[in-house]
Scaffold this active site. Structure first.
Site, mmCIF file in Angstrom:
data_model
loop_
_atom_site.group_PDB
_atom_site.id
_atom_site.type_symbol
_atom_site.label_atom_id
_atom_site.label_comp_id
_atom_site.label_asym_id
_atom_site.label_seq_id
_atom_site.Cartn_x
_atom_site.Cartn_y
_atom_site.Cartn_z
ATOM 1 N N ILE A 86 -17.222 -41.425 78.394
ATOM 2 C CA ILE A 86 -15.783 -42.107 77.724
ATOM 3 C C ILE A 86 -15.487 -43.065 78.897
ATOM 4 C CG2 ILE A 86 -14.863 -39.668 76.879
ATOM 5 C CD1 ILE A 86 -12.508 -40.567 78.904
ATOM 6 N N GLY A 89 -18.390 -47.985 84.294
ATOM 7 C CA GLY A 89 -18.709 -49.790 84.831
ATOM 8 C C GLY A 89 -19.291 -49.907 85.837
ATOM 9 N N THR A 90 -19.485 -50.220 86.676
ATOM 10 C CA THR A 90 -20.497 -50.646 87.738
ATOM 11 C C THR A 90 -20.221 -49.977 89.458
ATOM 12 O OG1 THR A 90 -19.661 -53.103 87.257
ATOM 13 C CG2 THR A 90 -21.364 -52.407 89.522
ATOM 14 N N SER A 93 -18.706 -43.307 86.212
ATOM 15 C CA SER A 93 -18.599 -43.367 85.250
ATOM 16 C C SER A 93 -16.784 -42.471 84.193
ATOM 17 C CB SER A 93 -20.061 -42.416 84.893
ATOM 18 O OG SER A 93 -20.631 -43.471 85.270
ATOM 19 N N ASP A 199 -6.624 -55.875 89.623
ATOM 20 C CA ASP A 199 -7.404 -55.387 88.483
ATOM 21 C C ASP A 199 -6.978 -54.692 87.282
ATOM 22 O OD1 ASP A 199 -9.444 -56.284 86.961
ATOM 23 O OD2 ASP A 199 -10.766 -54.279 87.388
HETATM 24 P P1 ADP Z 1 -13.624 -48.437 86.187
HETATM 25 O O1 ADP Z 1 -13.424 -48.829 87.824
HETATM 26 O O2 ADP Z 1 -15.162 -47.676 86.151
HETATM 27 O O3 ADP Z 1 -13.193 -49.156 85.873
HETATM 28 P P2 ADP Z 1 -11.444 -46.654 85.463
HETATM 29 O O4 ADP Z 1 -10.653 -45.903 86.434
HETATM 30 O O5 ADP Z 1 -10.878 -48.115 85.108
HETATM 31 O O6 ADP Z 1 -13.165 -47.436 86.045
HETATM 32 O O7 ADP Z 1 -11.796 -45.562 83.634
HETATM 33 C C1 ADP Z 1 -12.466 -46.508 83.685
HETATM 34 C C2 ADP Z 1 -12.495 -46.273 81.865
HETATM 35 O O8 ADP Z 1 -11.913 -44.547 81.914
HETATM 36 C C3 ADP Z 1 -11.100 -46.594 81.274
HETATM 37 O O9 ADP Z 1 -10.479 -47.625 80.529
HETATM 38 C C4 ADP Z 1 -10.891 -45.446 80.366
HETATM 39 O O10 ADP Z 1 -10.986 -46.062 78.368
HETATM 40 C C5 ADP Z 1 -11.453 -44.418 80.578
HETATM 41 N N1 ADP Z 1 -10.261 -43.508 81.320
HETATM 42 C C6 ADP Z 1 -10.239 -43.347 82.931
HETATM 43 N N2 ADP Z 1 -9.382 -42.928 83.119
HETATM 44 C C7 ADP Z 1 -8.814 -41.949 81.898
HETATM 45 C C8 ADP Z 1 -7.682 -41.289 81.823
HETATM 46 N N3 ADP Z 1 -6.457 -40.128 82.858
HETATM 47 N N4 ADP Z 1 -7.697 -40.702 80.433
HETATM 48 C C9 ADP Z 1 -8.128 -41.059 79.701
HETATM 49 N N5 ADP Z 1 -9.056 -42.075 79.643
HETATM 50 C C10 ADP Z 1 -9.491 -42.523 81.530
HETATM 51 MG MG MG Z 2 -11.092 -49.669 85.034
#
Ligand code: ADP
Ligand code: MG
Length: 564
Positions: A86, A89-90, A93, A199
């Site tokens: 879902i 990112g860098t 996943s 962020d």
């Molecule tokens: P990154 O460090 O790669 O940006 P994130 O923690 O921001 O990782 O998560 C990337 C994406 O995954 C989020 O923008 C969201 O769409 C999805 N995501 C992350 N955590 C959750 C969660 N607890 N429930 C649903 N989706 C999530």
């Molecule tokens: Mg993020």
């Protein structure tokens, strides 16, 4: 035409990349039967099969990633059924999984697989932010954490959420109020723990519209305030500290790489829009950073308009320099402080200045959301930087434009801020945190209400949708490197349908809620109270010392009938 995704080779012409053949065979993907090129072939049919192929390859890629994850962390297989990817990112996943954790129905879980090269302290700090501050007040919590060798997976409650861009123009004004209120609730919570998120942006603030649920996620860049309650954040080094550290060590350590050198700066993980690189000479604003000679703020003999001289044909160009005002620490320079030069306050950077060590300060995050003090590399950054980012989100919500700023580098981002908040105001504010900005052109601050109403297509005299801006065009940034720096000259999108007020049934939504994401919603937008713009103004305060805090924002009259 049938094109092979992702490499673009053309199987119809008999050209198929060898790797694709291998992939095709190993994944058992059925490529369409090669057929003779037929000019009459229905274009939509061809596009349809292209899409199908893309989807097949994507699905195959996700399937492979899921298999790899099961292999890397086998214990996951005992607990979870991983269903889909879902987020990617860098640095991580994110997968959707289901699990039978307790008696009752299966639970949905988000599994965040951190890239194995992440610094162990960084990983532990992210986890500690979630465990200590998370789980309440709209801050994501954590359920489990799995580790096998260098692979770490954080299991969190899954929150189904909307794509900000998809719903931006269909939100009622009341929903925007609730969104901001809940964002401040989350920020208040983490700031109380001395966490600077660094962020804050829509993709890190999950929003389930139907359930009215919100969650601040992603503490991968978080840093601690000086009195942070998150122990591990005390050990998390900012990029700047790492750089300083490596600069200091460089003459001592020879030949050895420091093993725990920390993650790749996350700023690489920009919102996709920032990846679109527009060559700087064509930007409408340019800034150069240069350190003050001897560290002293000298009397400015002249301010040079770099762009208008170099790019005489480009109108409205702004050029500016950012310098440190006040006395610089001697250690910040790699060349002797006694060396003087003549380039101060000119448009040149001489070799002496080039050999000076660059000032380093934390600047992780996403350019369009970075506060002026981050963009100008102010070393003392506080929780106020998150409030600025919240202000940029609010600006998007009020103007219906996302991303609001689209800049490929910090200096352009700073110039874009000036076009909204005014160049004189920005220069003045920068002085308060020790930065001197030279700007070749004066640009006035904009009236926030007028700006937002214009962008949203609402004319304040006739409170109804008067322009042709509508939902799907909201992805066009309000300020980009291509647009004129004056928001009043923003390019407007082609006419679209206006299908009336409020929610409509639509078939695509991620939260199972029936509303048309693309239908412009006017509910409440014709009487946006002054309080909204007052709050926006206080969030986008160029001076971090006077910028509104999350706690204060929750008490702002804009939220007068809302309770915590
Ligand atoms: P990154 O460090 O790669 O940006 P994130 O923690 O921001 O990782 O998560 C990337 C994406 O995954 C989020 O923008 C969201 O769409 C999805 N995501 C992350 N955590 C959750 C969660 N607890 N429930 C649903 N989706 C999530
Ligand atoms: Mg993020």
């Amino acid at each position: 035409m049938l094109l092979c995704f992702p490499c673009g080779c053309n199987p119809l012409a008999g050209i198929l990349h060898p790797n694709c053949l291998v992939m095709e065979a190993s994944l058992g993907i059925q490529m369409d039967e090669p057929m003779a090129f037929s000019p009459q072939r229905d274009r939509s049919q061809a596009e349809g099969s292209l899409k199908k192929n893309e989807q097949n390859f994507k699905l195959a890629g996700v399937k492979k990633d899921i298999e790899k994850l099961y292999e890397a962390v086998p214990q996951l297989g005992n607990v979870f059924k991983i269903k889909d990817k879902i987020g990617e990112g860098t640095f991580s996943s994110v997968y959707l999984a289901t699990a039978q954790l307790q008696v009752g129905p299966e639970e949905k879980i988000a599994l965040k697989h951190l890239i194995p090269t992440s610094h162990p302290v960084r990983i532990a700090a992210e986890l500690q932010c979630l465990t200590v501050a998370g789980g309440q007040d709209n801050v994501m919590g954590v359920k489990y954490c799995f580790r096998k060798n260098d692979h770490v997976v954080i299991a969190m409650p899954y929150l189904e959420h909307e794509s900000f861009l998809d719903i931006l123009n269909s939100l009622s004004f009341q929903e925007v109020r609730e969104y901001m209120f809940n964002l401040f609730k989350a920020l208040k919570r983490i700031h109380q723990f001395g966490i600077v998120h660094r962020d804050v942006k829509p993709s890190n603030f999950l929003y389930n519209r139907r359930l009215k649920k919100y969650a601040l996620v992603d503490f991968g860049l978080a840093q601690g305030t000086h009195d942070t309650k998150i122990e591990l954040l005390k050990f998390v080094q900012s990029e700047a500290q790492q750089e300083r550290c490596s600069q200091n060590k460089s003459h001592i350590i020879t030949g050895n790489k420091i093993p725990l050198s920390g993650p790749v700066p996350k700023e690489l993980d920009q919102q996709s829009t920032t990846k679109a690189s527009v060559k700087r000479p064509y930007t409408n604003a340019q800034i150069q950073i240069k350190q003050g000679k001897d560290g002293k703020l000298m009397k400015q003999s002249k301010t040079v308009d770099v762009l208008s001289r170099k790019l005489a044909t480009k109108k409205k160009a702004i050029s500016a320099k950012v310098m440190n005002s006040g006395v610089m620490r001697k250690t910040a320079s790699s060349c002797p402080a006694s060396l003087t030069c003549d380039c101060y306050a000119t448009d040149k950077v001489c070799s002496i200045c080039l050999s000076r060590r660059q000032q380093v300060a934390p600047r992780a995050g996403t350019p369009g959301f970075r506060a002026p003090e981050v963009l100008t590399k102010c070393p003392n950054q506080t929780t106020a930087i998150d409030m600025w980012s919240a202000g940029v989100i609010f600006l998007s919500l009020l103007s219906g434009r996302y991303p609001f700023y689209k800049a490929s580098d910090d200096l352009t981002a700073l110039a874009q801020i000036m076009t909204i908040r005014g160049s004189r105001e920005t220069i003045q504010a920068a002085k308060t945190f020790g930065k001197s900005i030279l700007c070749s052109k004066e640009v006035p601050a904009q009236d926030l209400r007028k700006l937002c109403e214009r962008l949203r297509g609402m004319d304040s005299n006739t409170p109804k949708l008067t322009s042709d801006i509508q939902g799907p065009a909201s992805h066009q940034p309000a300020v980009s490197e291509k647009t004129d720096h004056k928001a009043s000259r923003l390019t407007q999108t082609p006419p679209g349908q206006y299908s009336g007020n409020s929610f409509k049934k639509g078939d695509s939504n991620s939260c199972g809620y029936c509303f048309d994401e693309y239908t412009t919603n006017l509910e409440g937008w014709n009487e946006v109270p002054d309080e909204a713009y007052d709050l926006l103004d206080k969030l986008l305060d160029l001076n971090p010392a006077s910028r509104i805090t999350a706690e204060e924002a929750l008490l702002h009259p804009f939220f007068k009938d809302m309770s915590l």
